[in-house]
Design an enzyme around this catalytic site. Sequence first.
Site, PDB file in Angstrom:
ATOM      1  CG  HIS A 177      -1.954  -1.043   1.229  1.00  0.00           C
ATOM      2  ND1 HIS A 177      -3.201  -0.860   1.787  1.00  0.00           N
ATOM      3  CD2 HIS A 177      -1.959  -2.313   0.734  1.00  0.00           C
ATOM      4  CE1 HIS A 177      -3.924  -1.959   1.639  1.00  0.00           C
ATOM      5  NE2 HIS A 177      -3.187  -2.853   1.009  1.00  0.00           N
ATOM      6  CD  GLU A 191      -2.300   4.725   2.552  1.00  0.00           C
ATOM      7  OE1 GLU A 191      -3.485   5.082   2.630  1.00  0.00           O
ATOM      8  OE2 GLU A 191      -1.916   3.816   1.766  1.00  0.00           O
ATOM      9  CB  CYS A 222      -7.628   1.158   3.638  1.00  0.00           C
ATOM     10  SG  CYS A 222      -5.985   0.396   3.743  1.00  0.00           S
ATOM     11  CB  CYS A 279      -2.910   2.192   5.510  1.00  0.00           C
ATOM     12  SG  CYS A 279      -2.351   1.294   4.036  1.00  0.00           S
TER      13      CYS A 279
END
Length: 339
Positions: A97, A99, A132, A135
Amino acid sequence: MAQRPNLLSHLQDLVTKIKNMTMAQDRYKFVFTANEAAAEGVTEPIRLPNLIRKAMSLARAPISKYKVGAVGRTSSGRVYLGVNVDFPGLPLHHSIHAEQFLVTNLALNSEKDLCELAVAISVDGKEFGTPCGHCRQFLMEMSNALDIKIMSKPKHEAGSFSSLRHLLPNVLPKGSPFLLEKRDNCLTLSGPAGEICSSDCSHLMCKALAAANNSFSPYTESPSGVALLDNDGKWYYGWYIESVASNPSFGPVQAALVDFVTRSRGKRFNKIVRAVLVEKNNAIVSQERTAKMILDTIAAPNCDFKVFHCSVDGAKRLKYLRDTLVIDTSVGDYTGLHY
């Protein structure tokens, strides 16, 4: 009679070459000093979106086709980019991801915190929203997690910040270890691997051990590190980062691939020709099979993959805990302490 070369023309060609080289380097830039960020229009946190298109252009999403960019600022003033990365041939749960990418890059660059974060949630990079749940939990491993400011910005409207505290209010218990804190797992190689060289040597085994000694694994005590070598002899490394929520935990291969993406200037994963994993003997969580599966899928066909095991140096660990004031060794007998 031969003509002398035109000096002015030569200088102009040289300047053009230097400009082109600089542009090529800037294209794959993931870390900006405060001055460099200001030159890109990021003069204050609310302007972090000015770098989002650059971030999104660096994402690698051959499976999802959905490019995500993240831009974060630290207390040092530096600004970091994060991108999502898919791995062709592998399930999406192995993906990185944006992040996670950004936070791993903070760790690789010895940053101590993350102050503000902007994550694009639209394909045109004009809308920004909250990370999300996966994260958010990953961000919670940092000591200043609740104070991280997350940008929200609908399209064509001004942006604003709200703290992670409002998105995920439950903090880890007092005394918990945190991700960006300096650490030394005091690991040493086991068996016939032999002694490591100096800290600045280029041996892949030593780089992987150094990564394992930085690994954040407070919940299973299964630190590990990976070092990679590309076809030009350049090395990259990364370490296992654990999450209290288990699933957001980040494997050492993925962490090393963050280093690869940020420093390889656009190379494809199939340029990785060697890899070394160092992990603890009899670890509760072993990375060997997963690491091999990922590398067999994305690296060069004949990528040389080796695994070395390590153990905790008890005397070194005891000294480290004493020096960092984790325990008071002036009282009690710690000679039988296990790690």
